[in-house]
Each structure stands twice: as structure tokens, then as C-alpha cells.
Write a protein that holds these residues in place. Structure first.
Motif, PDB file in Angstrom:
ATOM      1  N   LEU A  64       0.942  -1.309   0.099  1.00 36.41           N
ATOM      2  CA  LEU A  64       0.028   0.120  -0.024  1.00 36.41           C
ATOM      3  C   LEU A  64       0.811   1.264   0.033  1.00 36.41           C
ATOM      4  N   PRO A  65       0.976   2.137  -1.155  1.00 40.69           N
ATOM      5  CA  PRO A  65       1.685   3.086  -1.101  1.00 40.69           C
ATOM      6  C   PRO A  65       1.050   4.238  -0.165  1.00 40.69           C
ATOM      7  N   PHE A  66       1.983   5.177   0.197  1.00 41.04           N
ATOM      8  CA  PHE A  66       1.706   6.258   1.294  1.00 41.04           C
ATOM      9  C   PHE A  66       2.095   7.739   0.657  1.00 41.04           C
ATOM     10  N   ILE A  67       3.338   7.737   0.496  1.00 37.85           N
ATOM     11  CA  ILE A  67       3.967   9.044   0.097  1.00 37.85           C
ATOM     12  C   ILE A  67       4.989   8.527  -1.301  1.00 37.85           C
ATOM     13  N   SER A  68       4.987   9.377  -2.048  1.00 41.65           N
ATOM     14  CA  SER A  68       6.192   9.084  -3.277  1.00 41.65           C
ATOM     15  C   SER A  68       6.717  10.564  -3.630  1.00 41.65           C
ATOM     16  N   LEU A  69       7.953  10.643  -4.023  1.00 47.14           N
ATOM     17  CA  LEU A  69       8.472  11.654  -4.209  1.00 47.14           C
ATOM     18  C   LEU A  69       9.419  11.456  -5.584  1.00 47.14           C
ATOM     19  N   ALA A  70       9.031  12.480  -6.704  1.00 43.63           N
ATOM     20  CA  ALA A  70       9.284  12.411  -7.962  1.00 43.63           C
ATOM     21  C   ALA A  70      10.094  13.479  -8.398  1.00 43.63           C
ATOM     22  N   ALA A  71      10.973  13.480  -9.245  1.00 43.99           N
ATOM     23  CA  ALA A  71      11.582  14.529  -9.808  1.00 43.99           C
ATOM     24  C   ALA A  71      11.075  14.457 -11.415  1.00 43.99           C
ATOM     25  N   GLN A  72      10.424  15.405 -11.871  1.00 40.00           N
ATOM     26  CA  GLN A  72       9.919  15.478 -12.970  1.00 40.00           C
ATOM     27  C   GLN A  72      10.628  16.545 -14.064  1.00 40.00           C
ATOM     28  N   LYS A  73      10.457  16.751 -15.215  1.00 36.84           N
ATOM     29  CA  LYS A  73      10.965  17.673 -16.130  1.00 36.84           C
ATOM     30  C   LYS A  73      10.966  19.055 -15.537  1.00 36.84           C
ATOM     31  N   ASN A  74       9.552  19.669 -15.211  1.00 30.61           N
ATOM     32  CA  ASN A  74       9.216  20.866 -14.916  1.00 30.61           C
ATOM     33  C   ASN A  74       8.713  20.978 -13.274  1.00 30.61           C
ATOM     34  N   SER A 115       7.016  23.923  -8.658  1.00 30.86           N
ATOM     35  CA  SER A 115       7.953  24.153  -9.760  1.00 30.86           C
ATOM     36  C   SER A 115       8.949  25.262  -9.575  1.00 30.86           C
ATOM     37  N   ASN A 116       9.093  25.624  -8.270  1.00 23.61           N
ATOM     38  CA  ASN A 116       9.810  26.681  -7.927  1.00 23.61           C
ATOM     39  C   ASN A 116      10.481  26.198  -6.743  1.00 23.61           C
ATOM     40  N   PRO A 117      11.857  25.843  -6.954  1.00 24.16           N
ATOM     41  CA  PRO A 117      12.598  25.164  -5.491  1.00 24.16           C
ATOM     42  C   PRO A 117      12.546  26.235  -4.375  1.00 24.16           C
ATOM     43  N   LYS A 118      12.436  27.576  -4.674  1.00 23.81           N
ATOM     44  CA  LYS A 118      12.706  28.468  -3.483  1.00 23.81           C
ATOM     45  C   LYS A 118      11.457  28.572  -2.914  1.00 23.81           C
ATOM     46  N   HIS A 119      10.295  27.851  -3.251  1.00 21.07           N
ATOM     47  CA  HIS A 119       8.849  27.854  -2.416  1.00 21.07           C
ATOM     48  C   HIS A 119       8.545  26.446  -1.974  1.00 21.07           C
ATOM     49  N   ILE A 120       9.535  25.829  -1.675  1.00 23.87           N
ATOM     50  CA  ILE A 120       8.903  24.741  -1.143  1.00 23.87           C
ATOM     51  C   ILE A 120       8.956  24.826   0.417  1.00 23.87           C
ATOM     52  N   PRO A 121       7.646  24.434   1.127  1.00 24.25           N
ATOM     53  CA  PRO A 121       7.522  24.553   2.554  1.00 24.25           C
ATOM     54  C   PRO A 121       8.049  23.584   3.201  1.00 24.25           C
ATOM     55  N   TYR A 122       9.601  23.314   3.513  1.00 24.76           N
ATOM     56  CA  TYR A 122      10.070  22.083   3.935  1.00 24.76           C
ATOM     57  C   TYR A 122       9.364  22.150   5.487  1.00 24.76           C
ATOM     58  N   SER A 123       9.275  22.582   6.198  1.00 26.20           N
ATOM     59  CA  SER A 123       8.681  22.431   7.410  1.00 26.20           C
ATOM     60  C   SER A 123       7.208  22.095   7.373  1.00 26.20           C
ATOM     61  N   LEU A 124       6.634  22.562   6.605  1.00 28.56           N
ATOM     62  CA  LEU A 124       4.865  22.196   6.429  1.00 28.56           C
ATOM     63  C   LEU A 124       4.875  20.769   5.832  1.00 28.56           C
ATOM     64  N   ILE A 125       5.711  20.363   4.886  1.00 29.33           N
ATOM     65  CA  ILE A 125       5.790  19.104   4.514  1.00 29.33           C
ATOM     66  C   ILE A 125       6.287  18.104   5.590  1.00 29.33           C
ATOM     67  N   GLY A 126       7.138  18.468   6.499  1.00 30.98           N
ATOM     68  CA  GLY A 126       7.502  17.472   7.589  1.00 30.98           C
ATOM     69  C   GLY A 126       6.400  17.331   8.471  1.00 30.98           C
ATOM     70  N   GLU A 127       5.565  18.321   8.814  1.00 28.85           N
ATOM     71  CA  GLU A 127       4.518  18.329   9.461  1.00 28.85           C
ATOM     72  C   GLU A 127       3.405  17.547   8.942  1.00 28.85           C
ATOM     73  N   LEU A 128       3.164  17.632   7.686  1.00 28.05           N
ATOM     74  CA  LEU A 128       2.007  16.836   6.769  1.00 28.05           C
ATOM     75  C   LEU A 128       2.529  15.424   6.744  1.00 28.05           C
ATOM     76  N   VAL A 129       3.666  15.141   6.581  1.00 26.68           N
ATOM     77  CA  VAL A 129       4.371  13.658   6.622  1.00 26.68           C
ATOM     78  C   VAL A 129       3.967  13.104   8.228  1.00 26.68           C
ATOM     79  N   ARG A 130       3.990  13.705   9.060  1.00 29.38           N
ATOM     80  CA  ARG A 130       4.008  13.246  10.607  1.00 29.38           C
ATOM     81  C   ARG A 130       2.477  13.110  10.980  1.00 29.38           C
TER      82      ARG A 130
END
Length: 151
Positions: A64-74, A115-130
């Protein structure tokens, strides 16, 4: 070299730093019991078959998948299956994203696109994952599966 290593070495240079930072945030925050493996051509945290032998879509050979991370072209894609059918979690994420990120959320049912690496909310993603344990995810998946079969 295993599939996970091959995948990480194939990421375009413009996405590498953000991808590896996001992967690290997920790894540091993923609740106990999820296992990282390649699934659908991308690194995915899954519920192992030992824990949920019914498997994804009743495929006893597919975890059963839960979280995936992929690097796409854009963009980078973060697939969080726990968002599907969980209105409270989805609403929370939408509201927090608006507070923390100056750009509009680009999202499908479970796919969050950056699509913009400067706008990735890392701490929010960490909280979401938990926010969802293995047990909670299995229960949510089973409930959602039963509800969608009735339609």
C-alpha cells in the motif's frame, strides 16, 4: 546499485538540491512502520505486505503506497495518498500552505507539484508527513476503498 540509487542519480541537476532536501524532510518525519522502496517508478514509502497483506487495490503482491517523491522535467511531485478522502487534513494543508507560501498551490488529488525550488515549504511538508501513522493510513485506506466501491 539498487533502484533507489539509480533514481537519485538520474535527477536533473536543477532539481537535485530541492529533491534531496525534500527527501530528507520526509525521511526524518515519516512515522515508524512505513518502508521506502521503488513503486511506480519512483521512491515511495509504503505499508509493507507484512503489515497489510491485502495490498494495494487487493493486489497481495503490491504494498500500500503512502508517500512518493518524484523529480519530473518541470517540477517535483510529492504524492501524499493520505490526502485523498481526508477532508480535514486536506483543508488544514490548504490553509497552512496559503499562510506559508507566496505562490498558489499546484495540486491534484494527491499530487503536490513544486515548480519553484525556492517556494518549497519544507517544515510544512514535514508536519504533513507526521500527521498520519501506519495504522491510521490503513484504516483510512480501507474506509475510502469501501466507500468508493459502493458508487
Amino acid at each position: 546499485m539498487d533502484e533507489l540509487e539509480e533514481y537519485s542519480q538520474s535527477i536533473e541537476s536543477k532539481w537535485q538540491q530541492a529533491y534531496f532536501e525534500l527527501a530528507k524532510v520526509i525521511e526524518q518525519n515519516i512515522p515508524e512502520g512505513f518502508v521506502l522502496k521503488m513503486q511506480y517508478g519512483m521512491p515511495t514509502y509504503v505499508v509493507p505486505l507484512e503489515t497489510f497483506p491485502e495490498g494495494y487495490l487487493n493486489r497481495t503482491y503490491e504494498p500500500l503506497p503512502f508517500i512518493s517523491l518524484a523529480a519530473q522535467k518541470n517540477h517535483l511531485s510529492l504524492y501524499h495518498m493520505g490526502l485523498i478522502g481526508n477532508k480535514d487534513l486536506l483543508n488544514w494543508f490548504h490553509e497552512e500552505y496559503k499562510k506559508q507560501v507566496p505562490t498558489k498551490l499546484n495540486m491534484g488529488k494527491s499530487c503536490i507539484r513544486f515548480s519553484n525550488p525556492k517556494h518549497i515549504p519544507y517544515s510544512l511538508i514535514g508536519e504533513l508527513v507526521r500527521k498520519i501513522s501506519v495504522e491510521e493510513w490503513i484504516k483510512s485506506y480501507v474506509t475510502f476503498s469501501k466507500n468508493t466501491k459502493r458508487r
